[in-house]
Motif scaffolding. Structure first.
Motif, PDB file in Angstrom:
ATOM      1  N   SER A 252      45.932  32.130  36.398  1.00 48.83           N
ATOM      2  CA  SER A 252      44.827  32.224  35.445  1.00 48.83           C
ATOM      3  C   SER A 252      43.597  32.920  36.023  1.00 48.83           C
ATOM      4  CB  SER A 252      44.435  30.816  34.970  1.00 48.83           C
ATOM      5  OG  SER A 252      44.014  30.023  36.073  1.00 48.83           O
ATOM      6  N   ASP A 253      43.601  33.188  37.332  1.00 47.07           N
ATOM      7  CA  ASP A 253      42.450  33.846  37.955  1.00 47.07           C
ATOM      8  C   ASP A 253      42.360  35.306  37.515  1.00 47.07           C
ATOM      9  OD1 ASP A 253      41.913  31.525  39.269  1.00 47.07           O
ATOM     10  OD2 ASP A 253      42.688  32.172  41.213  1.00 47.07           O
ATOM     11  N   GLU A 254      41.142  35.780  37.349  1.00 44.52           N
ATOM     12  CA  GLU A 254      40.906  37.189  37.039  1.00 44.52           C
ATOM     13  C   GLU A 254      40.273  37.868  38.249  1.00 44.52           C
ATOM     14  OE1 GLU A 254      38.607  37.589  33.522  1.00 44.52           O
ATOM     15  OE2 GLU A 254      40.026  36.499  32.245  1.00 44.52           O
ATOM     16  N   PHE A 255      40.667  39.094  38.507  1.00 43.92           N
ATOM     17  CA  PHE A 255      40.108  39.833  39.635  1.00 43.92           C
ATOM     18  C   PHE A 255      39.955  41.287  39.245  1.00 43.92           C
ATOM     19  CE2 PHE A 255      44.604  38.809  40.272  1.00 43.92           C
ATOM     20  CZ  PHE A 255      45.188  40.063  40.194  1.00 43.92           C
ATOM     21  N   GLN A 256      38.933  41.909  39.815  1.00 41.82           N
ATOM     22  CA  GLN A 256      38.650  43.311  39.512  1.00 41.82           C
ATOM     23  C   GLN A 256      39.248  44.236  40.562  1.00 41.82           C
ATOM     24  OE1 GLN A 256      34.499  44.201  39.085  1.00 41.82           O
ATOM     25  NE2 GLN A 256      34.830  46.343  38.531  1.00 41.82           N
ATOM     26  N   PRO A 259      43.764  41.863  44.655  1.00 43.70           N
ATOM     27  CA  PRO A 259      43.887  40.406  44.591  1.00 43.70           C
ATOM     28  C   PRO A 259      43.929  39.742  45.966  1.00 43.70           C
ATOM     29  CG  PRO A 259      45.947  41.464  43.958  1.00 43.70           C
ATOM     30  CD  PRO A 259      44.916  42.543  44.047  1.00 43.70           C
TER      31      PRO A 259
END
Length: 295
Positions: A252-256, A259
């Motif tokens: 569920s983590d979001e990263f730009q 990772p």
């Protein structure tokens, strides 16, 4: 993205939570409740699997695709004899008689190296050791000569000697049947003499693809996995293990950016801002890392 070819063994490596098993379940159409395939493409033998109905997918599973599950005790029915569980495959898929199916089940048990296969066929799963149960599961996965075999960490609960035997057995039987094998594991050492190609997965992405020499990794994550491996029993070496700091991200983590950036000890300026592309390297290898994209 990755490809598999007939007769090839490909290793899929990564920590728990990196997406290895869910990838395998996606291929087989065995996603857990609440998980959905909402993008991408799965092409098997020229056929798009994501568009198939459940009944059509069932016709592929077992017949053209086989799976060796991580825990053989839960993959086998505890109240049905081993031989009956194998014979069921031939009765259901090939419409053989009970006697023909039973004889083939006994033959398969002999091929996977179980002593006294006729007696073994009359036994229940709880009477077998973990290694013997895994041999039974391998025989079931390969019973109908599938084109693809997925082995989902089949040696996790086994001691190193038995694990090596299971690996050799799986490779030999797959090569004899010209099956492609996707071998999922967190143990890089197991793949040294098994796989032709290595795929390293992190946070659901392939971060490195290698063929040939696996001892010289490129991606910082793969290097970390190698440093965290204890020495082989045959090596008379005393060394301190170097764990990878931190924890892998949640689905569920979001990263730009990359990772792996929060855990990477050699990150550069772009790592926290730009998601890296999978960049070709010499020898056909590929790596998803800004340090190599700039070379």
């Amino acid at each position: 993205d990755f490809d598999l070819y007939p007769g090839e063994v490909v290793g899929l490596v990564g920590e728990s939570g990196s997406g290895k098993s869910i990838t395998a379940f996606s291929l087989m159409g065995l996603l857990p409740h609440g998980a959905n395939l909402d993008g991408g493409s799965i092409v098997f033998d020229g056929q798009e699997l994501s568009a198939l109905q459940p009944a059509e997918r069932r016709n592929l599973c077992g017949l053209k695709m086989g799976m060796v599950f991580q825990e053989p005790l839960t993959a086998l029915n505890p109240v049905i004899k081993i031989g009956e569980q194998i014979a069921e495959i031939f009765r259901y898929r090939q419409k053989l008689s009970s006697k023909q199916a039973w004889d083939l089940a006994v033959k398969l048990l002999a091929q996977v190296g179980l002593p006294n296969p006729r007696q073994a066929a009359e036994s229940y799963p709880h009477r077998f050791s973990g290694g013997m149960r895994q041999r039974v599961v391998i025989s079931m996965a390969l019973a109908l000569n599938p084109k693809l075999v997925i082995a989902d960490e089949p040696t996790t609960a086994l001691d190193p000697t038995i694990a090596s035997q299971i690996v050799r057995l799986l490779k030999t039987m797959a090569q004899e049947r010209k099956s492609a094998v996707l071998f999922i594991t967190h143990n890089l050492r197991l793949l040294t003499n098994l796989a032709e190609r290595l795929l390293v997965m992190y946070a659901g992405y392939i971060v490195e693809q290698r063929s040939g020499d696996f001892s010289k990794p490129l991606h910082p994550y793969t290097i970390g996995l190698m440093k965290a491996l204890p020495p082989a029993p045959s090596q008379q070496v005393h060394q301190h293990l170097e764990p990878i700091p931190g924890q892998p991200p949640s689905p569920s983590d979001e990263f730009q950016g990359c990772p792996f950036h929060p855990r990477c000890q050699v990150s550069i300026d772009d790592c926290d801002k730009i998601f890296p592309a999978l960049t070709p390297q010499s020898g056909g290898d590929m790596v998803r890392c800004h340090r190599y994209a700039k070379c």
